[in-house]
Design a protein around this motif. Structure first.
Motif, PDB file in Angstrom:
ATOM      1  N   ALA A 365       0.735  -0.944  -0.160  1.00  0.00           N
ATOM      2  CA  ALA A 365       0.257   0.150   0.275  1.00  0.00           C
ATOM      3  C   ALA A 365       0.844   1.520   0.598  1.00  0.00           C
ATOM      4  O   ALA A 365       0.844   2.217  -0.586  1.00  0.00           O
ATOM      5  N   LEU A 366       1.704   1.343   1.129  1.00  0.00           N
ATOM      6  CA  LEU A 366       3.658   2.319   0.828  1.00  0.00           C
ATOM      7  C   LEU A 366       3.370   2.977  -0.620  1.00  0.00           C
ATOM      8  O   LEU A 366       3.250   3.616  -1.380  1.00  0.00           O
ATOM      9  N   LYS A 367       3.623   1.041  -1.085  1.00  0.00           N
ATOM     10  CA  LYS A 367       5.058   2.039  -2.271  1.00  0.00           C
ATOM     11  C   LYS A 367       3.744   2.408  -3.299  1.00  0.00           C
ATOM     12  O   LYS A 367       3.774   3.034  -4.108  1.00  0.00           O
ATOM     13  N   SER A 368       2.645   2.141  -3.791  1.00  0.00           N
ATOM     14  CA  SER A 368       1.621   2.425  -4.130  1.00  0.00           C
ATOM     15  C   SER A 368       1.356   3.935  -4.360  1.00  0.00           C
ATOM     16  O   SER A 368       1.288   4.753  -4.712  1.00  0.00           O
ATOM     17  N   ILE A 405      22.057   7.683  -6.417  1.00  0.00           N
ATOM     18  CA  ILE A 405      21.356   6.070  -5.822  1.00  0.00           C
ATOM     19  C   ILE A 405      22.690   5.506  -7.408  1.00  0.00           C
ATOM     20  O   ILE A 405      22.491   5.996  -8.703  1.00  0.00           O
ATOM     21  N   THR A 406      22.540   4.485  -6.849  1.00  0.00           N
ATOM     22  CA  THR A 406      22.861   2.759  -7.778  1.00  0.00           C
ATOM     23  C   THR A 406      22.663   1.794  -7.616  1.00  0.00           C
ATOM     24  O   THR A 406      22.484   1.704  -6.383  1.00  0.00           O
ATOM     25  N   TYR A 407      21.838   1.547  -9.019  1.00  0.00           N
ATOM     26  CA  TYR A 407      21.161   0.240  -8.263  1.00  0.00           C
ATOM     27  C   TYR A 407      21.336  -0.308  -9.445  1.00  0.00           C
ATOM     28  O   TYR A 407      21.764  -0.286 -10.413  1.00  0.00           O
ATOM     29  N   VAL A 408      20.264  -2.455  -9.153  1.00  0.00           N
ATOM     30  CA  VAL A 408      20.617  -2.908 -10.102  1.00  0.00           C
ATOM     31  C   VAL A 408      18.930  -3.779 -10.511  1.00  0.00           C
ATOM     32  O   VAL A 408      18.379  -3.429  -9.444  1.00  0.00           O
ATOM     33  N   GLU A 409      18.348  -4.042 -11.388  1.00  0.00           N
ATOM     34  CA  GLU A 409      16.839  -3.751 -11.633  1.00  0.00           C
ATOM     35  C   GLU A 409      16.287  -5.168 -11.422  1.00  0.00           C
ATOM     36  O   GLU A 409      15.177  -4.922 -11.160  1.00  0.00           O
ATOM     37  N   ASN A 410      17.008  -5.908 -11.499  1.00  0.00           N
ATOM     38  CA  ASN A 410      16.270  -7.096 -10.657  1.00  0.00           C
ATOM     39  C   ASN A 410      17.423  -8.044  -9.964  1.00  0.00           C
ATOM     40  O   ASN A 410      18.522  -7.836  -9.664  1.00  0.00           O
ATOM     41  N   ASN A 430      19.822  -2.806  -3.870  1.00  0.00           N
ATOM     42  CA  ASN A 430      18.701  -4.234  -5.206  1.00  0.00           C
ATOM     43  C   ASN A 430      17.247  -3.690  -5.563  1.00  0.00           C
ATOM     44  O   ASN A 430      16.410  -3.534  -4.567  1.00  0.00           O
ATOM     45  N   GLY A 431      17.047  -3.131  -6.820  1.00  0.00           N
ATOM     46  CA  GLY A 431      16.019  -2.521  -7.233  1.00  0.00           C
ATOM     47  C   GLY A 431      14.682  -3.531  -7.366  1.00  0.00           C
ATOM     48  O   GLY A 431      14.119  -3.098  -8.405  1.00  0.00           O
ATOM     49  N   GLY A 432      15.023  -4.859  -7.628  1.00  0.00           N
ATOM     50  CA  GLY A 432      14.432  -5.931  -8.475  1.00  0.00           C
ATOM     51  C   GLY A 432      13.320  -6.689  -7.582  1.00  0.00           C
ATOM     52  O   GLY A 432      13.263  -7.433  -8.156  1.00  0.00           O
ATOM     53  N   TYR A 433      12.336  -5.441  -6.171  1.00  0.00           N
ATOM     54  CA  TYR A 433      11.298  -5.787  -5.558  1.00  0.00           C
ATOM     55  C   TYR A 433      10.313  -5.607  -6.665  1.00  0.00           C
ATOM     56  O   TYR A 433      10.805  -3.994  -6.789  1.00  0.00           O
ATOM     57  N   ALA A 434       9.102  -5.383  -5.861  1.00  0.00           N
ATOM     58  CA  ALA A 434       7.548  -4.488  -6.221  1.00  0.00           C
ATOM     59  C   ALA A 434       7.803  -3.094  -5.971  1.00  0.00           C
ATOM     60  O   ALA A 434       8.003  -2.708  -4.871  1.00  0.00           O
ATOM     61  N   TYR A 436      10.315  -1.545  -7.031  1.00  0.00           N
ATOM     62  CA  TYR A 436      11.518  -0.071  -6.866  1.00  0.00           C
ATOM     63  C   TYR A 436      12.678   0.197  -7.852  1.00  0.00           C
ATOM     64  O   TYR A 436      12.888   1.216  -6.761  1.00  0.00           O
ATOM     65  N   THR A 437      12.224  -0.194  -8.683  1.00  0.00           N
ATOM     66  CA  THR A 437      13.237  -0.053 -10.090  1.00  0.00           C
ATOM     67  C   THR A 437      12.082   1.730  -9.951  1.00  0.00           C
ATOM     68  O   THR A 437      12.842   3.178 -10.452  1.00  0.00           O
ATOM     69  N   GLU A 438      10.154   1.862 -10.037  1.00  0.00           N
ATOM     70  CA  GLU A 438       9.844   3.273  -9.826  1.00  0.00           C
ATOM     71  C   GLU A 438       9.886   3.926  -9.279  1.00  0.00           C
ATOM     72  O   GLU A 438      10.229   4.980  -9.670  1.00  0.00           O
ATOM     73  N   ILE A 439       9.756   3.602  -8.246  1.00  0.00           N
ATOM     74  CA  ILE A 439      10.116   4.842  -6.762  1.00  0.00           C
ATOM     75  C   ILE A 439      11.055   5.024  -6.673  1.00  0.00           C
ATOM     76  O   ILE A 439      11.137   6.354  -6.530  1.00  0.00           O
ATOM     77  N   LEU A 440      12.331   4.540  -6.816  1.00  0.00           N
ATOM     78  CA  LEU A 440      13.700   4.850  -7.302  1.00  0.00           C
ATOM     79  C   LEU A 440      13.904   5.651  -8.175  1.00  0.00           C
ATOM     80  O   LEU A 440      14.907   7.130  -7.886  1.00  0.00           O
ATOM     81  N   ASN A 441      13.513   5.643  -9.219  1.00  0.00           N
ATOM     82  CA  ASN A 441      13.646   6.574 -10.439  1.00  0.00           C
ATOM     83  C   ASN A 441      12.496   7.747 -10.238  1.00  0.00           C
ATOM     84  O   ASN A 441      13.429   9.087 -10.512  1.00  0.00           O
TER      85      ASN A 441
END
Length: 617
Positions: A365-368, A405-410, A430-434, A436-441
């Motif tokens: 819910a928080l990520k959404s 910020i440096t991350y990997v996508e999966n 680690n941006g591989g969780y639901a 996370y990639t969208e939030i970081l960007n």
């Protein structure tokens, strides 16, 4: 123009029994709503009397319901509902009781809409679901010298007479139960449904039955009127009423209030993770219970919140069992969402431990919400914890230390990078969780923070070249590619830390998918096998994979000088399988055989060597 060519206007005819059937089967949730409609009409009548210019300031509001059960003399149960509201004149009886869709409150709705619950003019018809006749006796504040009686039947007929009977100003409704409606004319049924709908109505409501007289239905003060309570009393009562309607326990309880719709009440934050996205809210409209299953009072992301609220200026649907979607409701929903956001931001800033517990319960819910609201994203994202190769940390602490910020996508790519980056004291997210990639960007964009994504191909470019003799290195790579051509045709040699890692298997996400699909294909039937081939073959031409050997490892240094191709092949294949395991890649049957055969061979060689040493000794 002839008479036959003239257009004659005609009025629609209404089949009242058909309308009643529609109400009972399609509009209302059940025959019990007749209780709600009668109490609602009585409440509105008293509100109208308070607003009437000739109203008495000393008026004692009163709504009473009296049950007369069937007995040896009276073959059917009767119900009497009385109020001391405005009453109806003869003209109003003909206008409002006999015309479907006409409401006695319409003339006042525009001026004093907040005082009235009903507005559709069909509520009284609900009584036909439990009674074959409706008898209304009334004395109007506008026509005090007459007591009138209106009797209606479900066949669409009615009659109005003046009766010689003493009566206070107000209205009395008399119902005689149908055979199939008797279940609703009992002490237990009336008590249940009157408390269900009317516990928080503003005027005193009493129930009189042979087993109990003057039983007060709505003696409890509603939660939206608890302003005078101390914080301790408020919290204790809030918890009790929340557990009654929503069970519990709860993470927290908050107050809610909006200008739009004049909404007031309580919000309960549930204290456990939930996948149930269907919202549950106990909604009252001017004190009358509307529903417990409203889905449109809070934003979709707020499925972790339960509410008990009252609205004075929101509109119900015709069934009065849901809220009508209009601009006022949307505005109220937005206000409630903003209050929840403010609550969460304050918690994150002032009670980080409490906020961390909340995040552990309601991550999705928080990520959404973070992705849905830019303000919330800027405020909350720094407090969210992310997995890194150096341990879990909040994004705020990460940026404070590393400035970007440096991350990997999966997840699989993260595992490939993790050991090397840790050895270099570099920190990757680690941006591989639901989400996370969208939030970081999104956060990087809003906060103007530099962000970089690493992929497996870029990992190879980060590794250092070796100082091994180029000719020797080229010869070794050619031999390695030859002996590994059947399982991994791309072999390279680099220098990297940690030195304990002999090799890395570097591949893209599609390669991971293809390996998993091929493993499943072995155990699939012909149809499913063909489907897997159809999906994976177009990918095979452009997937990236490579076995990168570490020149800093002693075993790899020895292999570079190895001239025995059979021994080289066996060692490289075992190293290859080991790198798959380190990267958490699935092993197919061939790779499992390589691992088993290689381990057995090495153990046998070791034992033979020990036996030879003993013999020589």
């Amino acid at each position: 123009m002839t008479d036959s060519s003239k257009k004659i206007e005609q009025r629609f005819l209404v089949n009242l029994s058909g309308i009643i059937d529609i109400l009972s089967k399609h509009l209302y949730s059940g025959p019990h709503v007749f209780i709600r409609e009668l109490l609602q009409n009585s409440t509105d009548a008293i509100s109208a009397r308070h607003n009437y210019s000739d109203s008495q300031s000393e008026l004692v509001d009163n709504i009473s319901v009296t049950l007369l059960p069937k007995n040896s003399i009276q073959t059917q149960s009767q119900l009497i509902i009385e109020d001391n509201g405005t009453g109806l004149t003869e003209a109003e009886i003909h206008q409002f009781l006999a015309v479907i869709g006409e409401s006695s409150k319409k003339e006042l709705l525009d001026k004093q809409q907040h005082d009235y619950i009903g507005r559709f003019g069909i509520g009284l018809l609900a009584c036909f679901m439990v009674s074959n006749t409706i008898c209304v006796q009334t004395r109007s504040i506008k026509q005090k010298d007459k007591v009138l009686q209106w009797t209606g039947s479900p066949d669409g007929t009615y009659k109005v007479i003046e009766i010689d009977q003493q009566m206070e100003i107000g209205t009395r409704v008399l119902l005689t139960a149908k055979t199939e409606g008797e279940d609703y004319f009992t002490h237990s049924s009336l008590t249940h449904w009157m408390q269900y709908y009317a516990s928080y109505l503003p005027y005193p409501i009493t129930l009189n039955t042979p087993s109990k007289t003057n039983f007060r239905i709505n003696a409890t003060k509603p939660p939206w009127l608890w302003e005078s309570l101390s914080n301790t009393e408020f919290l204790d009562r809030a918890i009790l009423i929340g557990e009654k309607y929503f069970r519990g326990p709860f993470f927290d309880t908050i107050t809610l209030k909006t200008k739009a719709g004049k909404v007031k009440g309580l919000g309960y934050i549930i204290s456990h993770a939930t996948t149930e996205h269907q919202q549950q809210h106990l909604i009252y409209l001017k004190g009358m219970r509307l529903t417990k299953s409203a889905q449109n009072i809070l934003p979709d992301w707020a499925f972790f919140v339960r509410t008990i609220i009252n609205a004075d200026d929101l509109r119900p649907t015709a069934s009065r069992e849901a809220l009508y979607e209009d601009a006022t409701l949307l505005e109220a929903k937005q206000e409630l969402g903003e209050q929840l956001i403010t609550y969460l931001v304050n918690m994150a800033e002032n009670a980080p431990d409490k906020f961390e517990h909340f995040v552990s319960c309601h991550q999705m819910a928080l990520k959404s919400l973070v992705l849905d609201n830019h303000y919330f994203c800027l405020k909350i994202t720094p407090f969210l914890k992310f997995e890194t190769n150096l341990g879990s940390m909040t994004l705020g602490n990460y940026i404070e230390k590393y400035k970007h910020i440096t991350y990997v996508e999966n997840v699989d790519s993260f595992r490939q990078f993790a050991q090397i980056s840790s050895a270099k004291q570099e920190c990757l997210i680690n941006g591989g969780y639901a989400y996370y990639t969208e939030i970081l960007n999104l956060y990087a964009h809003l906060s103007k923070t530099h962000i970089e994504v690493l992929d497996p191909q870029s990992l190879v470019g980060q590794l250092s070249d070796t100082d091994i003799n180029p000719a020797l290195l080229t010869e070794f790579i050619n031999k390695a590619n030859t002996v590994m051509s059947d399982i991994c045709p791309n072999v390279s040699v680099k220098q990297f830390k940690p030195e304990q890692v002999p090799a890395l298997y570097i591949s893209c996400e599609k390669q991971y998918f293809i390996k998993s699909a091929k493993i499943n294909q072995v155990e699939s039937d012909e149809l499913w096998s063909d489907i897997i081939d159809t999906v994976t073959k177009p990918m095979e031409s452009y997937v990236f994979s490579e076995l990168c050997l570490n020149a800093n490892h002693k075993l790899i240094t020895s292999l570079i000088h190895c001239q025995d191709l059979s021994q080289l092949q066996q060692c490289l294949k075992i190293i290859y399988v080991q790198s798959l395991l380190m990267g958490h890649f699935p092993l197919n049957k061939n790779e499992m055989d390589i691992l088993n055969t290689g381990l057995i061979s090495m153990m046998t060689t070791s034992l033979d060597f020990q036996d030879n040493n003993k013999t020589q000794h």
